[in-house]
Design an enzyme around this catalytic site. Structure first.
Site, mmCIF file in Angstrom:
data_model
loop_
_atom_site.group_PDB
_atom_site.id
_atom_site.type_symbol
_atom_site.label_atom_id
_atom_site.label_comp_id
_atom_site.label_asym_id
_atom_site.label_seq_id
_atom_site.Cartn_x
_atom_site.Cartn_y
_atom_site.Cartn_z
ATOM 1 N N GLY A 108 0.743 26.992 31.969
ATOM 2 C CA GLY A 108 0.381 27.722 34.390
ATOM 3 C C GLY A 108 -1.303 28.033 32.971
ATOM 4 O O GLY A 108 -1.525 27.898 31.636
ATOM 5 N N TYR A 109 -2.064 28.520 34.254
ATOM 6 C CA TYR A 109 -3.576 29.529 34.592
ATOM 7 C C TYR A 109 -4.389 30.130 33.481
ATOM 8 O O TYR A 109 -4.266 29.477 32.380
ATOM 9 C CB TYR A 109 -3.217 29.989 35.844
ATOM 10 C CG TYR A 109 -5.023 30.776 36.296
ATOM 11 C CD1 TYR A 109 -5.749 29.689 35.755
ATOM 12 C CD2 TYR A 109 -4.964 31.622 36.639
ATOM 13 C CE1 TYR A 109 -7.363 30.246 36.030
ATOM 14 C CE2 TYR A 109 -5.911 32.147 36.965
ATOM 15 C CZ TYR A 109 -6.916 31.652 36.793
ATOM 16 O OH TYR A 109 -8.518 31.938 36.934
ATOM 17 N N ILE A 110 -2.955 31.431 32.846
ATOM 18 C CA ILE A 110 -3.476 32.075 32.525
ATOM 19 C C ILE A 110 -3.086 31.268 30.844
ATOM 20 O O ILE A 110 -3.290 31.874 30.015
ATOM 21 C CB ILE A 110 -3.552 33.541 32.424
ATOM 22 C CG1 ILE A 110 -3.388 33.752 33.807
ATOM 23 C CG2 ILE A 110 -3.199 34.361 31.408
ATOM 24 C CD1 ILE A 110 -2.757 35.157 34.472
ATOM 25 N N SER A 124 1.242 43.120 35.931
ATOM 26 C CA SER A 124 0.649 42.814 36.735
ATOM 27 C C SER A 124 0.062 44.464 37.426
ATOM 28 O O SER A 124 0.969 45.595 37.463
ATOM 29 C CB SER A 124 1.114 42.510 38.051
ATOM 30 O OG SER A 124 0.330 42.758 39.247
ATOM 31 N N THR A 168 -0.137 45.032 40.488
ATOM 32 C CA THR A 168 0.861 45.465 41.580
ATOM 33 C C THR A 168 2.157 46.555 41.095
ATOM 34 O O THR A 168 2.010 46.812 41.877
ATOM 35 C CB THR A 168 1.662 44.162 42.066
ATOM 36 O OG1 THR A 168 1.875 44.035 40.829
ATOM 37 C CG2 THR A 168 0.514 43.019 42.486
ATOM 38 N N TYR A 179 8.293 39.635 44.743
ATOM 39 C CA TYR A 179 7.882 39.422 43.444
ATOM 40 C C TYR A 179 7.513 40.707 43.241
ATOM 41 O O TYR A 179 7.328 40.311 41.125
ATOM 42 C CB TYR A 179 6.345 38.302 43.734
ATOM 43 C CG TYR A 179 5.723 38.557 42.607
ATOM 44 C CD1 TYR A 179 6.007 38.030 40.872
ATOM 45 C CD2 TYR A 179 4.075 39.276 42.249
ATOM 46 C CE1 TYR A 179 5.127 37.829 40.649
ATOM 47 C CE2 TYR A 179 2.991 38.763 41.422
ATOM 48 C CZ TYR A 179 3.546 38.394 39.870
ATOM 49 O OH TYR A 179 2.606 38.783 38.818
ATOM 50 N N LYS A 186 8.350 42.587 38.645
ATOM 51 C CA LYS A 186 7.337 42.868 37.645
ATOM 52 C C LYS A 186 7.410 44.543 37.260
ATOM 53 O O LYS A 186 7.585 44.674 35.731
ATOM 54 C CB LYS A 186 5.099 42.631 37.562
ATOM 55 C CG LYS A 186 5.425 41.670 37.936
ATOM 56 C CD LYS A 186 4.980 40.881 36.453
ATOM 57 C CE LYS A 186 5.553 39.389 36.500
ATOM 58 N NZ LYS A 186 5.351 38.651 35.425
ATOM 59 N N TYR A 206 -2.512 42.885 34.422
ATOM 60 C CA TYR A 206 -3.572 42.496 34.784
ATOM 61 C C TYR A 206 -3.468 43.077 36.120
ATOM 62 O O TYR A 206 -3.730 42.745 36.999
ATOM 63 C CB TYR A 206 -3.491 40.968 34.735
ATOM 64 C CG TYR A 206 -2.572 40.114 33.471
ATOM 65 C CD1 TYR A 206 -2.926 40.957 32.045
ATOM 66 C CD2 TYR A 206 -1.945 38.618 33.905
ATOM 67 C CE1 TYR A 206 -1.812 40.134 31.232
ATOM 68 C CE2 TYR A 206 -1.224 37.984 33.172
ATOM 69 C CZ TYR A 206 -0.846 38.793 31.613
ATOM 70 O OH TYR A 206 -0.274 38.049 30.434
ATOM 71 N N LEU A 252 -7.884 35.092 46.503
ATOM 72 C CA LEU A 252 -9.847 35.209 46.965
ATOM 73 C C LEU A 252 -10.502 33.885 46.584
ATOM 74 O O LEU A 252 -10.535 33.060 47.625
ATOM 75 C CB LEU A 252 -10.258 36.144 47.121
ATOM 76 C CG LEU A 252 -11.573 37.054 47.771
ATOM 77 C CD1 LEU A 252 -11.725 35.949 48.925
ATOM 78 C CD2 LEU A 252 -12.191 37.410 47.326
ATOM 79 N N ARG A 297 -3.828 42.975 56.610
ATOM 80 C CA ARG A 297 -2.333 41.282 56.260
ATOM 81 C C ARG A 297 -1.405 42.353 55.782
ATOM 82 O O ARG A 297 -1.826 43.780 55.183
ATOM 83 C CB ARG A 297 -2.529 40.966 54.951
ATOM 84 C CG ARG A 297 -3.423 39.224 55.164
ATOM 85 C CD ARG A 297 -2.933 38.425 54.280
ATOM 86 N NE ARG A 297 -3.185 39.144 52.981
ATOM 87 C CZ ARG A 297 -3.896 38.307 52.102
ATOM 88 N NH1 ARG A 297 -3.497 37.680 51.512
ATOM 89 N NH2 ARG A 297 -4.131 38.877 51.563
ATOM 90 N N PRO A 298 -0.116 42.270 56.553
ATOM 91 C CA PRO A 298 0.591 43.588 56.359
ATOM 92 C C PRO A 298 0.828 43.659 54.633
ATOM 93 O O PRO A 298 0.866 42.785 53.324
ATOM 94 C CB PRO A 298 2.065 43.356 56.617
ATOM 95 C CG PRO A 298 1.760 42.148 57.121
ATOM 96 C CD PRO A 298 0.491 41.572 57.026
#
Ligand SMILES: NC(=O)c1ccc[n+]([C@@H]2O[C@H](COP(=O)([O-])OP(=O)(O)OC[C@H]3O[C@@H](n4cnc5c(N)ncnc54)[C@H](O)[C@@H]3O)[C@@H](O)[C@H]2O)c1
Length: 340
Positions: A12-14, A128, A130, A153, A157, A180, A203, A297-298
């Site tokens: 994956g990406y990371i 994360s 989050t 999601y 985490k 992260y 973004l 955005r909510p």
């Protein structure tokens, strides 16, 4: 003897950027991935960059027997685990919560059971920011209260961190959880970056796709937040800086006592607003990014950026790449993708 590190979700990406850093620093990554959000061709890209092809097995981590087989065939060789594998789209997790809980929790539990069975102790986990939700204080430190997650999601985490913490009390494992902030950008070679299928969820790929003309306009969700220019503020960090942090984290985990659990923020420590990101991108690349302001955005958080002093002090963590380099690498990657 080479130091073998099991990297889950390593295509994956990371994960793929971390595999490169592991190889650069003399480790031997063993990648497992079910290819649900990645492609085997990433191995060719890693080989082009490092001159060596890392070991890979297509493994479904929800199936414990498949995972056991990996530990069995590498018995006494794995010095630690870096656990990236997860599904991670916030919106999709609202529509498919059971898939998200099943995938992210079962994979983590199966992995911990295999580590116990085969006496592998160090684990670096992908958490994360989050977990902080809308923080009461900025910059946000690891001691900030954990808030109720706004999406399934985000909750996976938080729950995975709880599972790792509880497991570290009962079992002789050594956990390092890295929270992260917003990893962006791509490898400097432009051979590796984040692959998009469908509309971007973050973004920066939205900015780069708008700059190529693939998207007509960038939507900015609200300009009436309580920030300097009214747009949301985030902490962006180059994916290669995030990747390098994993090597420090693995070495730190190896040195810890059994039954340990440590958490670190992995962010640049700087907050950039959405408009600042657009302006920086335009300045760095000379490309215009048409945008429009749309409704909030909510579930969006107004501002979040890291207090990264703990990682700097204890992990010897450093960010080497600034915002211009992050955006330039993202742009180079977007252009390389367009040529394929
Ligand atoms: N990208 C971000 O902005 C961000 C931010 C904070 C945390 N994270 C966390 O970092 C980790 C890596 O994120 P990423 O952006 O590289 O995502 P990614 O989707 O690119 O990588 C995850 C990899 O895990 C694999 N995978 C998923 N479920 C699996 C399973 N059951 N068995 C085997 N392989 C499985 C996927 O195929 C994919 O290759 C995730 O745990 C994510 O939650 C990412």
């Amino acid at each position: 003897m080479a130091k073998k590190v099991l990297v889950t979700g390593g295509l994956g990406y990371i994960g793929s950027h971390t595999v490169i850093e592991l190889m650069n620093q003399g480790y031997e990554p063993l990648i497992i991935d079910n290819l649900s959000n990645s492609e085997v061709s990433v191995l060719d890209r890693i080989e082009k960059i490092t001159g060596k092809r890392p070991e890979f097995q297509q493994i479904e981590m929800r199936d414990k027997e498949q995972l056991q087989e990996v530990f069995w065939s590498n018995n006494n060789q794995i010095v630690g685990v870096i656990h990236f594998a997860a599904v991670l789209l916030v919106g999709e997790s609202v529509e498919q919560p059971l898939h998200y809980y099943f995938n992210n929790l079962t994979s983590t539990i199966n992995l911990l059971e295999c580590m116990n069975e085969f006496d592998v102790k160090p684990i670096v986990f992908s958490s994360s920011c989050t977990v902080y939700g809308n923080p009461d204080q900025l910059p946000v430190s690891e001691n900030a209260p954990i808030k109720a997650a706004v999406s399934p999601y985000g909750n996976t985490k938080k729950v995975c961190e709880d599972i790792l913490k509880d497991a570290s009390v009962a079992h002789p494992i050594k956990v390092v959880s890295l929270r992260y902030f917003n990893p962006i950008g791509a490898h400097k070679s432009a051979l590796l970056g984040e692959f998009q299928s469908g509309p971007p969820h973050h973004l920066v790929p939205f900015i780069t796709e708008t700059a190529t003309g693939k998207r007509a306009k960038l939507n900015i969700f609200g300009d009436d937040w309580n920030t300097a220019d009214g747009t949301c503020v985030r902490d962006y960090i180059h994916v290669s800086d995030v990747a390098e942090a994993h090597i420090n984290a693995m070495e730190y985990a190896i040195k810890q006592d059994d039954n340990s659990f440590n958490v670190f923020n992995i962010g640049s420590g700087n907050g950039y607003s959405v408009l600042e990101m657009v302006k920086s991108f335009e300045k760095t690349t000379g490309k215009q990014v048409p945008y429009q302001i749309v409704a909030r955005r909510p579930g969006d958080v107004e501002a979040v950026y890291a207090d990264n002093t703990k990682a700097i002090k204890e992990l010897n963590f450093k960010t080497k790449r600034g915002i211009d380099e992050m955006l330039k690498s993202a742009w180079d990657w977007e252009q390389a993708l367009a040529k394929q």
